[in-house]
Design an enzyme around this catalytic site. Sequence first.
Site, PDB file in Angstrom:
ATOM      1  N   SER A 277       0.846  -1.203   0.000  1.00  0.00           N
ATOM      2  CA  SER A 277       0.000   0.000   0.000  1.00  0.00           C
ATOM      3  C   SER A 277       0.869   1.236   0.000  1.00  0.00           C
ATOM      4  O   SER A 277       1.984   1.229   0.536  1.00  0.00           O
ATOM      5  CB  SER A 277      -0.889   0.017   1.240  1.00  0.00           C
ATOM      6  OG  SER A 277      -0.118   0.282   2.393  1.00  0.00           O
ATOM      7  N   ASP A 278       0.369   2.295  -0.601  1.00  0.00           N
ATOM      8  CA  ASP A 278       1.007   3.584  -0.389  1.00  0.00           C
ATOM      9  C   ASP A 278       0.835   3.892   1.107  1.00  0.00           C
ATOM     10  O   ASP A 278      -0.001   3.291   1.783  1.00  0.00           O
ATOM     11  CB  ASP A 278       0.374   4.663  -1.283  1.00  0.00           C
ATOM     12  CG  ASP A 278       1.308   5.860  -1.485  1.00  0.00           C
ATOM     13  OD1 ASP A 278       2.254   6.027  -0.675  1.00  0.00           O
ATOM     14  OD2 ASP A 278       1.090   6.638  -2.433  1.00  0.00           O
ATOM     15  N   TRP A 279       1.626   4.819   1.604  1.00  0.00           N
ATOM     16  CA  TRP A 279       1.685   5.065   3.049  1.00  0.00           C
ATOM     17  C   TRP A 279       0.362   5.624   3.581  1.00  0.00           C
ATOM     18  O   TRP A 279       0.001   6.767   3.328  1.00  0.00           O
ATOM     19  CB  TRP A 279       2.868   5.990   3.352  1.00  0.00           C
ATOM     20  CG  TRP A 279       4.151   5.250   3.599  1.00  0.00           C
ATOM     21  CD1 TRP A 279       5.022   5.455   4.645  1.00  0.00           C
ATOM     22  CD2 TRP A 279       4.728   4.162   2.851  1.00  0.00           C
ATOM     23  NE1 TRP A 279       6.077   4.563   4.582  1.00  0.00           N
ATOM     24  CE2 TRP A 279       5.922   3.767   3.502  1.00  0.00           C
ATOM     25  CE3 TRP A 279       4.345   3.453   1.702  1.00  0.00           C
ATOM     26  CZ2 TRP A 279       6.730   2.723   3.036  1.00  0.00           C
ATOM     27  CZ3 TRP A 279       5.157   2.411   1.237  1.00  0.00           C
ATOM     28  CH2 TRP A 279       6.318   2.059   1.892  1.00  0.00           C
ATOM     29  N   GLY A 280      -0.368   4.738   4.260  1.00  0.00           N
ATOM     30  CA  GLY A 280      -1.670   5.150   4.767  1.00  0.00           C
ATOM     31  C   GLY A 280      -2.815   4.927   3.796  1.00  0.00           C
ATOM     32  O   GLY A 280      -3.924   5.385   4.029  1.00  0.00           O
ATOM     33  N   ALA A 281      -2.563   4.214   2.724  1.00  0.00           N
ATOM     34  CA  ALA A 281      -3.621   3.997   1.721  1.00  0.00           C
ATOM     35  C   ALA A 281      -4.486   2.774   2.032  1.00  0.00           C
ATOM     36  O   ALA A 281      -5.492   2.553   1.367  1.00  0.00           O
ATOM     37  CB  ALA A 281      -3.015   3.856   0.325  1.00  0.00           C
TER      38      ALA A 281
END
Length: 754
Positions: A277-281
């Site tokens: 995941s993208d950071w916090g996605a």
Amino acid sequence: MIDNRLFVIIIIIGFSFTYSAVVNSNSNKYSKISSRTWDQAIAMAKTFVSQLTLEEKCNMTSGIPGPCVGNVFPVSRLNFNGLCFQDSPSGVGDGVLHSTAFVAGIHIAATWDRDLFYKRGVAIGKEFQGKGVHFALGPMMNIDRNARHGRNWEGFGADPYLSGENSFYYVQGIQDQGVVATAKHYICNEQETNRFYGISSIISQSSSSNSKGYSANLDDKTIHEIYLWPFASSVAAGVGSIMCSYNQINGTQACQNDKTLNGLLKEELAFLGNVMSDWGATKTGVESVLGGLDVDMPGGDGLMGFALVQAVQSGVITETRINDMITRILAPYYLLEQDQGYPSLDLDRDAIGDNYKINRQVGTAGMVLLKNKNNILPFNVTTDKYFFIYGTAAGQSDEGFSSGGSEQHAGALYQGGGSGFVDPTYGIDPLTSLLIKGRDSHLQIRYITNQNDYNAINNSFNYRGFSNAKCLVFISAWSSEGSDRKDLHALNNGDKLVQTVASHCTNTVVIVNSVSQLNLEAWIDLPNVVGVIWSGMPGSEYGPAIVDVLFGDYNPGGKLIFTLAKNDSDYGTDISETYNSNYTEGVFLDYRHFDKYNIVPRYYFGYGLSYTTFSLSNLNISKARRGKYTASSQYQQNRMRFYINIAALRIYRPVYEITFTITNTGKFYGSEVPQLYLGFPDEAQEPPKVLRGFERVYLVPGESEQISLVLTQKDISYWNVINQKWTVASGVYTVWISTSANNADIKLQSSFTI
Ligand SMILES: *[C@@H]1O[C@H](CO)[C@@H](O)[C@H](O)[C@H]1NC(C)=O
Ligand SMILES: *[C@@H]1O[C@H](CO)[C@@H](O)[C@H](O)[C@H]1NC(C)=O
Ligand SMILES: *[C@@H]1O[C@H](CO)[C@@H](O)[C@H](O)[C@H]1NC(C)=O
Ligand SMILES: *[C@@H]1O[C@H](CO)[C@@H](O)[C@H](O)[C@H]1NC(C)=O
Ligand SMILES: *[C@@H]1O[C@H](CO)[C@@H](O)[C@H](O)[C@H]1NC(C)=O
Ligand SMILES: *[C@@H]1O[C@H](CO)[C@@H](O)[C@H](O)[C@H]1NC(C)=O
Ligand SMILES: *[C@@H]1O[C@H](CO)[C@@H](O)[C@H](O)[C@H]1NC(C)=O
């Protein structure tokens, strides 16, 4: 001994690769390249997984705190020390020391030179590897759909084919150094406005306010032919990891989107690595795991990891799926032999080597000469002795090096802002390099970097001896991850600066240092603006690179990777300020859109001048012959690696060979980029013409070379939404060889019929 795996490759691709070709690729001058295949790596990963407890496996699916921006849970009892994930696509980022700020994605793409795409990847890969980073968080290949998108500078421009070629070579450059590349941001992440979904009562991660985020809504043909295309190229190259994005697609978050992750990526493209995941996605646990997400970054949100133990025990998720996740996380690690003597982690270790050399080379190669009236350029130090330099963008950055900065960022720009930014060990601004050039060549140089001091600028024209001086005006445009640009104009009243200088100086040359498209209309047609160089996002070696171009030590040959419109509304696409971002333009993006509606831009996609001239002749089209080595095919034998994805590569089988002759008819050594545009039969419902080949050719005056471009099976196909396959249309295909997307630049034309 001839390796059996080689024959698998030979048989499947259907070309007669020889043993010596692979030996050559393994004795590549850059490094020793991994000799493991995905099959082997997956088997090794499975063996490892079989020794893990359920709790260990689940814990590995979510990041933990550690030295890197992303850290995978270690299992020390099995001598597995975890994995380090680190930004960025243009060098080792996140504030580490001893790191080269390489030219940005948008700049390397403007070189249109596959050899340089690869060499930049190699140099970046060496720095990641030297520091012991396992996964590099790049390349970034979101399409420049919106000129104002704050992250355009990290990507490869507005065309999927060109982005795909960049992706392929970047992945190989990085992975040939033993570093796993991470293709991002999957998928349709073409704006920053409303990028976070964050209903704070449900999820606190990365959310400063309640926001539904935004949804990119687009049809099946468009996603395949435009946005998925470069990801497909990276999968074929053998990319180990793909990062899912913050946005939604058709109303479903990218990191839990069963259609895009399981459907398009893992089934259709046969991607064997992991989705991070993208950071916090990551917004859900079970739903994301079932939707195709393999590792949650940076973790700490309680959604995956240990929380999955209970989900398995209660039967919501099978242990088979957990095993699949860990196998996918570890397969790239084994694939690139990171289990064998990979450097220990030390993010501040100096592994820069002599990377400034390649950075300077790609810095010059990506600059685009837009205007050169009366051959004002290159300057000749014997006759051109007096130089005025104007603009804050010529000098040192006021804010020093930081990923932040305002839209009015002062000083020369090496890269844009955000997680893609690399804190460079140094950066050389144009003014410094010009002063050194002045010392060496006895030039009279005056400069004013306070560009809003119009009195001083006006008075400067009274300097004794400077009545016929050359005036260099430096302007810039900056943007960052997290926000989109407000407009397409230069910072700090850059338009007015150019107008003021040009109102006095008959030899005004403008240098445009920009993150993406810029509107040049306020000054481009002024008679005193005789030269314009697009200097792009040129990395730490900006100063030396621009001096090389201005004084002819390097003959510019870069080409625009987006169209520069006369009117911002001409692009036909823009940031959505509301929840729905509807890609209603379909496949008609950038030059495909300008072609369809007959809109004349200021400068066309693919455009760029040189100090020399070229002619093209002898166009010939033939069926690609089995076993024939084709110098320009991107998927040629010297690019074969054991880590390529054989299934994904199949669609890139060469089917037609296009040959022609190019001659340098001018006075300087230099390069041209012949571009192959293809016109499809009506059945395919394609734009009037689409880019399907190019080659940057360097020649001495009078020299000719026969160029051979290859059309692959995919190149001549359209995405058939009915049968869900790449399909070849029947009818007449037109082949144009041009030097830009401008029909007036077409040099050769022919056709073939299927
Ligand atoms: C897995 O993570 C949980 C939660 O952080 C922790 O309590 C547990 O000790 C970890 N398990 C192992 C095997 O390390
Ligand atoms: C999105 O919706 C459109 C229109 O219904 C459809 O054609 C397309 O396949 C969908 N794509 C995805 C990834 O859901
Ligand atoms: C520069 O100008 C001098 C004097 O006119 C000329 O002899 C020389 O050839 C020029 N150099 C180049 C590279 O054109
Ligand atoms: C500078 O010169 C230009 C052109 O002559 C003029 O239009 C402008 O008003 C001058 N600005 C100042 C501050 O004197
Ligand atoms: C740009 O296009 C818009 C919309 O079509 C139009 O209103 C505007 O006048 C145009 N601007 C210029 C400078 O032509
Ligand atoms: C975009 O598409 C959505 C879903 O099809 C629709 O509800 C919405 O009205 C459209 N928005 C715009 C601005 O066209
Ligand atoms: C075109 O190429 C084919 C295959 O190489 C060759 O047989 C043919 O003679 C060529 N035609 C021309 C006009 O050069």
